[in-house]
Design an enzyme around this catalytic site. Structure first.
Site, PDB file in Angstrom:
ATOM      1  N   TYR A   1       0.460  -1.031   0.251  1.00 42.38           N
ATOM      2  CA  TYR A   1      -0.047   0.247   0.420  1.00 42.38           C
ATOM      3  C   TYR A   1       0.993   1.443   0.013  1.00 42.38           C
ATOM      4  CZ  TYR A   1      -3.229  -2.887   0.793  1.00 42.38           C
ATOM      5  OH  TYR A   1      -4.331  -4.845   0.333  1.00 42.38           O
TER       6      TYR A   1
ATOM      7  N   GLY B   1      -4.472 -14.224  13.064  1.00 42.03           N
ATOM      8  CA  GLY B   1      -5.577 -12.941  11.873  1.00 42.03           C
ATOM      9  C   GLY B   1      -6.169 -14.294  11.554  1.00 42.03           C
TER      10      GLY B   1
END
Length: 365
Positions: free
Chosen positions: A182, A319
């Site tokens: 990102y 996660g």
């Protein structure tokens, strides 16, 4: 019997945590489509998982320009701030602590997701060989435009304002998303940053935006309540660097100098192999950071216990196990079986596959 260190209290930066298990940021695409606003279902989801030492929110866009996927939450409008306040209040009532992950996707977006159908922004006009979710399916990312140098102070201000908004929304800390290809990661890597100005070329120039953002956000929160997530050896989002040890070594030393509270490191490929490229050393990077470190990627109970006991990490983030196991900390403590997550319900939808996974207590009943 003495509990493994993984389950004992710790302090990272200015945060006192009841255990060393972190819920990693998980994109679930369940914000309200009208305004990307968190709502009651999101509050229920996070509160269910408040047994984690620290919850890190899903990536939360700092501005409309920072959006790369449909139905992901923002933290730039009054409605979004109020929506996140529902979440943080629910987490605090359940005894938890939560950090907001501040996110700008950069080039990992599409014109249909950008204000006015504009091109996404990036350090350089190089398209990402990846796909983004537009609400109906996954489509190739659009070619971005290169940010002008006089726009970069605005990017820093957007992060700082998002940090103030996170404080108003009741978060306990913030994490800068500097990983997974990102915007901040795009500036760091020489494969995506071909600039010839003060934000490109040398490692110091490429790390400048990350460090300016971290300094600005730390000025809002104090450094001890700021973390940064990095993925030094991952090419997730079609990203690469010719010398990640040097690039990320410089960045991590800079973050340590700022007094940042925690460093969240993805080991190997994001969501993939934990193997590192030849000639790289994750622990050498970790030693450059004076604060606490969170390890991430494919950990199970035995691996997490060993990492903390050995001192290779101060905390471990999980996660996918948190998707299907709202009571993951208790299950790990007891070494109990885990629910299996349903990948078909990961992205978008409602309560199914989100807030309806059973706890051990419900299974026993």
């Amino acid at each position: 019997m003495t509990l493994p260190k993984l389950f004992t209290p710790t302090r990272i930066g200015d945060l006192d945590l009841p255990n060393r298990i972190v819920m990693a940021p998980l994109t679930r695409n369940r914000a309200r489509p009208d305004g990307d606003v968190p709502h009651a279902l999101n509050a229920e989801y996070y509160a269910q998982r408040a047994g984690a030492g620290l919850l890190i929110s899903e990536g939360t866009q700092i501005s409309p320009e920072g959006k790369g996927y449909a139905w992901t939450p923002g933290i730039h409008s009054p409605q979004q701030i109020a929506g996140w306040r529902l979440v943080t209040d629910a987490v605090h009532r359940a005894g938890g602590r939560i950090a907001a992950q501040l996110w700008h996707v950069g080039r990992v977006s599409h014109t249909v997701l950008q204000p006015g159908g504009a091109a996404p922004v990036a350090p350089s006009a190089i398209a990402a060989n990846t796909r983004v979710y537009d609400g109906e399916g996954f489509i190739p990312a659009s070619t971005p435009r290169a940010l002008e140098i006089d726009e970069l102070p605005r990017i820093v201000r957007d992060y700082a304002q998002a940090a103030r908004n996170a404080m108003e929304a009741g978060f306990d800390a913030v994490e800068l998303h500097g990983a997974n290809g990102y915007l901040l990661d795009q500036f760091l890597r020489d494969g995506t940053n071909r600039r010839a100005d003060g934000y490109g070329g040398s490692i110091a120039n490429r790390a400048r935006l990350l460090l300016e953002v971290a300094e600005a956000v730390a000025a809002v929160w104090t450094p001890g309540r700021v973390g940064v997530r990095l993925s030094p050896f991952s090419n997730f989002g079609d990203i690469a660097d010719s010398d990640p040890m040097a690039t990320f070594g410089h960045a991590i030393e800079g973050l340590s100098h700022l007094g940042i509270g925690f460093l969240h490191l993805i080991e190997g490929q994001t969501g993939g192999t934990r193997e590192l490229p030849p000639g790289t050393d994750l622990q050498a990077l970790r030693r450059l950071f004076k604060g606490s470190t969170i390890a991430n990627n494919g950990y199970d109970r035995a691996m997490a216990v060993e990492a903390v006991e050995s001192g290779r990490a101060d905390l471990v983030a999980f996660g996918r196990p948190f998707i299907a196991n709202p009571d993951l900390v208790e299950r790990l403590r007891l070494d109990a079986p885990l629910n299996t997550p349903d990948q078909a319900t990961f992205y978008g939808g409602g309560a199914e596959g989100y807030t309806d996974y059973p706890t051990l207590e419900k299974v026993a009943a």
